[in-house]
Design a protein around this motif. Structure first.
Motif, PDB file in Angstrom:
ATOM      1  N   PRO A 241      30.334  31.331 -45.008  1.00 40.54           N
ATOM      2  CA  PRO A 241      29.965  29.513 -44.893  1.00 40.54           C
ATOM      3  C   PRO A 241      28.434  30.911 -44.701  1.00 40.54           C
ATOM      4  CG  PRO A 241      30.934  29.828 -43.530  1.00 40.54           C
ATOM      5  CD  PRO A 241      31.429  31.601 -43.624  1.00 40.54           C
ATOM      6  N   SER A 242      27.307  30.223 -46.007  1.00 43.11           N
ATOM      7  CA  SER A 242      25.570  31.004 -46.227  1.00 43.11           C
ATOM      8  C   SER A 242      25.297  31.189 -44.905  1.00 43.11           C
ATOM      9  CB  SER A 242      25.182  29.928 -46.983  1.00 43.11           C
ATOM     10  OG  SER A 242      24.799  28.953 -46.827  1.00 43.11           O
ATOM     11  N   ALA A 243      25.212  30.050 -43.930  1.00 45.77           N
ATOM     12  CA  ALA A 243      24.240  30.357 -42.374  1.00 45.77           C
ATOM     13  C   ALA A 243      25.077  31.542 -41.361  1.00 45.77           C
ATOM     14  CB  ALA A 243      24.826  29.000 -41.849  1.00 45.77           C
ATOM     15  N   ASP A 244      25.965  31.909 -41.965  1.00 44.48           N
ATOM     16  CA  ASP A 244      26.314  33.026 -41.149  1.00 44.48           C
ATOM     17  C   ASP A 244      26.616  33.808 -41.388  1.00 44.48           C
ATOM     18  OD1 ASP A 244      27.960  31.609 -39.521  1.00 44.48           O
ATOM     19  OD2 ASP A 244      29.690  31.872 -40.107  1.00 44.48           O
ATOM     20  N   ARG A 245      26.105  34.422 -42.923  1.00 42.06           N
ATOM     21  CA  ARG A 245      25.422  35.886 -43.771  1.00 42.06           C
ATOM     22  C   ARG A 245      24.269  36.380 -42.908  1.00 42.06           C
ATOM     23  NH1 ARG A 245      26.808  32.898 -49.684  1.00 42.06           N
ATOM     24  NH2 ARG A 245      28.378  32.074 -49.413  1.00 42.06           N
ATOM     25  N   PRO A 246      23.537  36.018 -42.745  1.00 42.49           N
ATOM     26  CA  PRO A 246      21.800  36.388 -41.898  1.00 42.49           C
ATOM     27  C   PRO A 246      22.519  37.319 -40.279  1.00 42.49           C
ATOM     28  CG  PRO A 246      21.315  34.610 -42.806  1.00 42.49           C
ATOM     29  CD  PRO A 246      22.343  34.115 -43.404  1.00 42.49           C
ATOM     30  N   ALA A 247      22.839  36.857 -39.845  1.00 46.66           N
ATOM     31  CA  ALA A 247      23.075  36.918 -38.784  1.00 46.66           C
ATOM     32  C   ALA A 247      24.589  38.309 -38.616  1.00 46.66           C
ATOM     33  CB  ALA A 247      24.353  36.133 -37.670  1.00 46.66           C
ATOM     34  N   LEU A 248      25.562  38.054 -40.257  1.00 44.78           N
ATOM     35  CA  LEU A 248      26.515  39.534 -40.243  1.00 44.78           C
ATOM     36  C   LEU A 248      26.146  40.526 -40.470  1.00 44.78           C
ATOM     37  CD1 LEU A 248      29.964  37.459 -41.511  1.00 44.78           C
ATOM     38  CD2 LEU A 248      29.827  38.724 -39.495  1.00 44.78           C
ATOM     39  N   ALA A 249      24.959  39.785 -41.633  1.00 45.60           N
ATOM     40  CA  ALA A 249      24.473  41.192 -42.410  1.00 45.60           C
ATOM     41  C   ALA A 249      23.803  41.921 -40.708  1.00 45.60           C
ATOM     42  CB  ALA A 249      23.936  40.811 -43.670  1.00 45.60           C
ATOM     43  N   ARG A 250      22.611  41.920 -39.905  1.00 44.07           N
ATOM     44  CA  ARG A 250      22.343  42.144 -39.447  1.00 44.07           C
ATOM     45  C   ARG A 250      23.392  43.455 -38.215  1.00 44.07           C
ATOM     46  NH1 ARG A 250      18.070  40.353 -35.150  1.00 44.07           N
ATOM     47  NH2 ARG A 250      18.013  42.240 -33.677  1.00 44.07           N
ATOM     48  N   ALA A 251      24.421  42.644 -38.521  1.00 40.80           N
ATOM     49  CA  ALA A 251      25.559  42.816 -37.253  1.00 40.80           C
ATOM     50  C   ALA A 251      25.954  43.806 -38.390  1.00 40.80           C
ATOM     51  CB  ALA A 251      26.327  42.282 -36.460  1.00 40.80           C
ATOM     52  N   LEU A 252      25.760  44.149 -39.456  1.00 41.58           N
ATOM     53  CA  LEU A 252      26.590  45.109 -40.363  1.00 41.58           C
ATOM     54  C   LEU A 252      25.579  45.990 -40.739  1.00 41.58           C
ATOM     55  CD1 LEU A 252      29.294  42.679 -41.992  1.00 41.58           C
ATOM     56  CD2 LEU A 252      29.530  44.483 -40.102  1.00 41.58           C
ATOM     57  N   ALA A 253      24.496  46.395 -40.263  1.00 44.95           N
ATOM     58  CA  ALA A 253      23.609  47.052 -40.382  1.00 44.95           C
ATOM     59  C   ALA A 253      23.762  48.785 -41.018  1.00 44.95           C
ATOM     60  CB  ALA A 253      22.644  47.224 -39.968  1.00 44.95           C
ATOM     61  N   LYS A 254      23.707  49.311 -41.828  1.00 43.99           N
ATOM     62  CA  LYS A 254      23.777  50.696 -42.001  1.00 43.99           C
ATOM     63  C   LYS A 254      22.839  51.222 -40.474  1.00 43.99           C
ATOM     64  CE  LYS A 254      25.997  49.543 -45.364  1.00 43.99           C
ATOM     65  NZ  LYS A 254      26.783  49.423 -45.275  1.00 43.99           N
ATOM     66  N   LYS A 255      22.212  51.598 -40.064  1.00 45.63           N
ATOM     67  CA  LYS A 255      21.527  51.805 -39.115  1.00 45.63           C
ATOM     68  C   LYS A 255      21.762  50.900 -38.089  1.00 45.63           C
ATOM     69  CE  LYS A 255      17.613  54.015 -42.213  1.00 45.63           C
ATOM     70  NZ  LYS A 255      15.774  53.516 -41.982  1.00 45.63           N
ATOM     71  N   PRO A 256      22.288  51.931 -36.567  1.00 43.92           N
ATOM     72  CA  PRO A 256      22.650  51.046 -35.612  1.00 43.92           C
ATOM     73  C   PRO A 256      21.344  50.293 -34.679  1.00 43.92           C
ATOM     74  CG  PRO A 256      23.819  53.726 -35.211  1.00 43.92           C
ATOM     75  CD  PRO A 256      22.621  53.610 -36.650  1.00 43.92           C
ATOM     76  N   ASP A 257      20.115  51.077 -34.744  1.00 47.95           N
ATOM     77  CA  ASP A 257      19.067  50.229 -34.527  1.00 47.95           C
ATOM     78  C   ASP A 257      18.403  48.811 -34.652  1.00 47.95           C
ATOM     79  OD1 ASP A 257      19.123  52.306 -32.545  1.00 47.95           O
ATOM     80  OD2 ASP A 257      16.833  53.452 -33.750  1.00 47.95           O
ATOM     81  N   ASP A 258      18.983  48.701 -36.050  1.00 47.58           N
ATOM     82  CA  ASP A 258      19.015  47.836 -36.931  1.00 47.58           C
ATOM     83  C   ASP A 258      20.100  46.335 -36.673  1.00 47.58           C
ATOM     84  OD1 ASP A 258      16.365  48.820 -37.982  1.00 47.58           O
ATOM     85  OD2 ASP A 258      17.947  49.249 -39.227  1.00 47.58           O
ATOM     86  N   ARG A 259      20.506  46.422 -35.329  1.00 52.18           N
ATOM     87  CA  ARG A 259      21.555  45.871 -34.938  1.00 52.18           C
ATOM     88  C   ARG A 259      21.466  44.613 -34.241  1.00 52.18           C
ATOM     89  NH1 ARG A 259      26.712  50.231 -35.727  1.00 52.18           N
ATOM     90  NH2 ARG A 259      25.922  50.751 -38.482  1.00 52.18           N
ATOM     91  N   TRP A 260      22.327  43.876 -33.367  1.00 54.43           N
ATOM     92  CA  TRP A 260      21.705  42.979 -32.807  1.00 54.43           C
ATOM     93  C   TRP A 260      21.594  44.107 -31.389  1.00 54.43           C
ATOM     94  CZ3 TRP A 260      20.240  37.961 -33.604  1.00 54.43           C
ATOM     95  CH2 TRP A 260      20.191  37.630 -34.301  1.00 54.43           C
ATOM     96  N   PRO A 261      20.691  43.347 -30.287  1.00 51.04           N
ATOM     97  CA  PRO A 261      20.862  44.038 -29.542  1.00 51.04           C
ATOM     98  C   PRO A 261      22.216  43.964 -28.497  1.00 51.04           C
ATOM     99  CG  PRO A 261      18.668  42.321 -29.788  1.00 51.04           C
ATOM    100  CD  PRO A 261      19.760  42.599 -30.029  1.00 51.04           C
ATOM    101  N   ASN A 262      23.284  43.157 -28.619  1.00 48.34           N
ATOM    102  CA  ASN A 262      24.517  43.108 -27.987  1.00 48.34           C
ATOM    103  C   ASN A 262      25.301  42.654 -28.491  1.00 48.34           C
ATOM    104  OD1 ASN A 262      23.612  40.832 -26.863  1.00 48.34           O
ATOM    105  ND2 ASN A 262      22.632  42.252 -25.191  1.00 48.34           N
ATOM    106  N   VAL A 263      26.631  42.815 -27.981  1.00 52.60           N
ATOM    107  CA  VAL A 263      27.465  41.995 -29.040  1.00 52.60           C
ATOM    108  C   VAL A 263      27.730  40.171 -28.709  1.00 52.60           C
ATOM    109  CG1 VAL A 263      29.416  41.479 -29.398  1.00 52.60           C
ATOM    110  CG2 VAL A 263      29.489  44.185 -28.574  1.00 52.60           C
ATOM    111  N   SER A 264      27.003  40.406 -27.397  1.00 50.06           N
ATOM    112  CA  SER A 264      27.115  38.664 -27.208  1.00 50.06           C
ATOM    113  C   SER A 264      25.665  37.786 -27.576  1.00 50.06           C
ATOM    114  CB  SER A 264      26.283  38.529 -26.006  1.00 50.06           C
ATOM    115  OG  SER A 264      27.841  39.005 -24.928  1.00 50.06           O
ATOM    116  N   SER A 265      24.617  38.754 -28.494  1.00 47.26           N
ATOM    117  CA  SER A 265      23.818  38.240 -28.694  1.00 47.26           C
ATOM    118  C   SER A 265      24.446  37.951 -30.177  1.00 47.26           C
ATOM    119  CB  SER A 265      22.127  39.386 -29.486  1.00 47.26           C
ATOM    120  OG  SER A 265      21.814  39.424 -27.808  1.00 47.26           O
TER     121      SER A 265
END
Length: 745
Positions: A241-265
């Motif tokens: 779904p288009s609404a899920d793509r931004p959150a997924l794109a951040r969790a799948l970032a190539k650089k670890p520091d660009d991802r969410w602070p933790n899994v629950s976030s």
């Protein structure tokens, strides 16, 4: 003595094994009954911790280290560990017994016509898994590193995180990536040996999209493709779904520091989006559309309003979920129109398995060359030799024209060599090993350092599965070369033969007593049959020509007899009209399901032990005889009045010994000191050899049935005799007590 792993056995006192639940790259899991009648799960790790071979103990040592890291972690969404023991070098872990895993739940949803697990239900599972992973990271500085659907178990509609074989701590950020990490879900930094606190978040994001849509964000079909996609290419988020793509794109970032602070976030970011909740899927059942409401909602989203009939179908239960571009329905190319004629020429591919198959191909090439010329004169007749033995692969290139055996060209030989045990214990891209579900992993430890089949049929089939993709590519290339229009025309022009049909015929030949031929022949037949159907030939013609050894225990070793019996039993079973053959050879169009018999016609040819019988006058020396020299060669069996022995019996009738020459052993010397009379045998020998002048020592001092000793042996014996006389030990033979020379004959 190693511990037995089978049903109704207690490898740990009080824990009785009941049935095996599954197996993987590290070990196998059994359901057991614990003291008090409580059911538990026992994970038995492959490898012996007492072994000095690092390849055999690597997985067990890694699992033991991970257990020591996680044994202090306690959480309701963590699969509980009861105990672990080392029994005869085998690591055994007793844990809580779950109902199923998320992959089983995904398959259940697909069977009911859904494209995946309903979104609201899946978000509940992701929330519970995220809570455990954050506990690992925040309080214990651990990373699971093997998050995948098969490791997220379910117990009463709640998730239980399990399988801690890859757990690493974050005290040292550099870590070695082991073979147990599944590349499909692995974070990019793990390919460089770097472990960060964001690795599990990346893996869980891949799992979320896969279980929701049935399509992974990275669809590489090989290690190199997956490595390039994880490291450099953006994920494929179009199915989500288009609404899920931004959150997924951040969790799948190539650089670890660009991802969410933790899994629950990351999970909260997806769950907090109201536009993405309440997704339903429209399924097609026959010609009617049925609306399937979601679990706990009524709104819909256009991105998941997809017809299930347009989705890639699942290949088989128990396999990895489909990826983009994989598990698509096989492309069936229409076959050209059939052209018939009055002749005998037909495109053919002859596949030889093992040593017996090699001899058939070499004789075929020699006869064709003798009649029509080199192989280029008959391009419509192709040959392919498959073997696991390095020596026989080299033998295929030898020129043995005196034996009427022609060498094979390099492109006619396919080496299906075995690998070391560690190669087969590594999970593949679907997270499962090549041996899972049909092969006893303990057999892998019998492979020598230079792997050979050791006469075991399972190793022959294992080699076929390991080389399936390359082998079937080679088979299809040979089929296309034989079916090419110019190949048939050139063969007609150069040989003078007339065409019978342009439909292909495939011959599979080999020895059923060997590991390669007996282990591969059924899989080769079904794989070729399936490939021909994809090429548009609805009724493939596959002929089996197999050599079987004599059914006589005095002529054929028991292992070869057992191989032949097992191969014939399988052939008889799958030739029945009510039997269906099902196999999943490869995760890319490797699913085979056939209701037909493996062979259109099958011929069993008698031969010696696992080899072809040499033709008279061919110059090929026959195999060494295994019967004792005192047993007569088998001939016409005389009718006996007494009881007849059963076939394969080791009973030898005395009539078979009548025509053989018997030898009388030399009698022991009498104990008296007087000179005894020479035995009758010696006198007869002397009289038979009376021709020639008399000699001083006599020509018959040594009986005919004694062995002539070498000078070195005689000197050693004389020294021992002198030592015995000087020390008084052992028998002392005087010259008068020895056999005297009978004098000149």
């Amino acid at each position: 003595m190693s511990v037995r792993i089978e049903s109704q056995v207690e490898p740990i006192p009080g824990y009785r094994l009941l049935d095996r639940l599954g197996s993987g790259g590290f070990g196998e899991v059994w359901r057991c009954e614990a003291p008090g009648g409580i059911f538990k799960a026992v994970k038995i790790i492959h490898g012996d911790l007492r072994s000095k071979d690092s390849d055999l103990v690597r997985y067990a040592e890694q699992e033991l280290k991970a257990l020591k890291r996680v044994k202090q972690v306690r959480h309701p969404y963590l699969l509980a560990l009861d105990r672990y023991d080392i029994v005869d070098g085998r690591l055994m872990i007793v844990m809580e017994l779950a109902d199923c895993n998320l992959w089983d739940r995904f398959r259940d949803c697909r069977d009911r016509g859904l494209i995946g697990i309903p979104r609201d239900e899946l978000l509940q599972y992701m929330t519970e898994a995220a809570e455990v992973l954050d506990l690992f990271n925040d309080q214990f500085q651990l990373q699971h590193l093997d998050i995948k659907p098969q490791n997220l178990f379910m117990l009463h509609n709640h998730v239980k995180v399990a399988d801690f074989g890859q757990v690493k701590d974050l005290q040292g950020l550099m870590a070695q990536v082991t073979g147990g990490i599944t590349p499909v879900y692995a974070a990019p930094e793990t390919f460089d040996g770097m472990i960060t606190r964001f690795c599990d978040q990346y893996s869980l994001a891949c799992v979320y999209q896969e279980l929701l849509t049935g399509i992974r964000p990275f669809d590489g079909g090989s290690m190199s493709q997956l490595l390039m996609q994880h490291m450099n290419l953006p994920p494929n988020l179009e199915p989500c779904p288009s609404a899920d793509r931004p959150a997924l794109a951040r969790a799948l970032a190539k650089k670890p520091d660009d991802r969410w602070p933790n899994v629950s976030s990351f999970v909260r970011a997806i769950a907090s989006n109201p536009a993405g909740s309440g997704v339903h899927a429209r399924v097609v059942v026959s010609s009617a559309e049925v609306e399937t409401p979601p679990r706990g909602g009524s709104a819909s989203h256009a991105a998941l309003n997809i017809l299930v009939a347009d989705l890639p179908p699942l290949a088989a239960a128990g396999d990895t979920p489909p990826r983009s571009g994989e598990f698509v329905s096989p492309v069936f190319t229409p076959a050209p129109p059939e052209l018939t004629g009055p002749g005998s020429l037909q495109p053919a591919v002859v596949i030889g398995l093992g040593q017996a198959g090699l001899r058939v191909l070499q004789r075929l090439r020699f006869d064709l060359g003798e009649r029509f010329g080199p192989a280029c004169m008959t391009p419509a007749v192709r040959a392919l030799y498959i073997d696991t033995d390095p020596d026989m692969l080299e033998e295929a290139a030898r020129d043995r024209s005196p034996d009427r055996l022609a060498p094979l060209a390099p492109d006619e030989v396919f080496p299906a060599r075995l690998n070391r045990a560690a190669h087969y214990l590594k999970p593949r891209f679907n997270g499962r090993t090549l041996t899972e579900g049909w092969f006893d992993p303990q057999l892998l430890y019998r492979l020598p350092r230079t792997p050979q089949t050791l006469g075991i049929r399972l190793f022959g089939r294992l080699a076929f599965l390991d080389h399936y993709r390359l082998l079937m590519g080679k088979v299809q290339a040979e089929l296309e070369a034989a079916l090419a229009a110019d190949s048939i025309l050139l063969t007609e022009a150069r040989t003078g033969l007339r065409r019978r049909t342009n439909r292909p015929r495939v011959y599979v030949t080999g020895g059923l007593a060997g590991a390669t031929g007996g282990g591969m022949f059924l899989d080769v037949a079904y794989a070729v049959r399936s490939r021909l159907k994809r090429m548009g030939y609805d009724a493939p013609e596959i002929i089996g020509l197999f050599v079987v050894p004599p059914a006589d225990a005095t002529l054929t070793p028991p292992q070869l007899l057992g191989n032949t019996f097992a191969a014939l039993t399988e052939l008889n079973h799958f030739s029945r009209p009510d039997t269906v053959f099902t196999a999943h050879y490869d995760e890319r169009n490797g699913f085979v399901k056939e209701k037909d018999a493996p062979f259109t016609r099958c011929y069993l040819l008698p031969g010696p032990v696992a080899a072809l019988a040499p033709q008279p006058g061919s110059g090929i020396s026959p195999p060494p005889r295994r019967t004792p020299p005192t047993i007569a060669a088998p001939g016409p069996r005389a009718r006996a009045s007494g009881p007849v022995a059963k076939p394969g019996s080791r009973v030898i009738h005395m009539t078979a010994l009548g025509s053989q020459r018997t030898r009388t052993p030399r009698p022991r010397p009498p104990p008296s000191n007087r000179t005894p009379t020479p035995p009758t045998g010696s006198a007869s020998i002397c009289s038979a050899r009376s021709a020639g002048p008399p000699t001083t020592r006599g020509t018959c001092a040594r009986p005919r049935n004694s062995k002539r000793r070498s000078p070195r042996t005689r000197r050693s014996r004389s020294r021992r005799s002198a030592w015995r006389r000087s020390t008084g030990r052992g028998p002392r033979w005087s010259a008068a007590r020895r056999w005297p020379s009978p004098g000149p004959c």
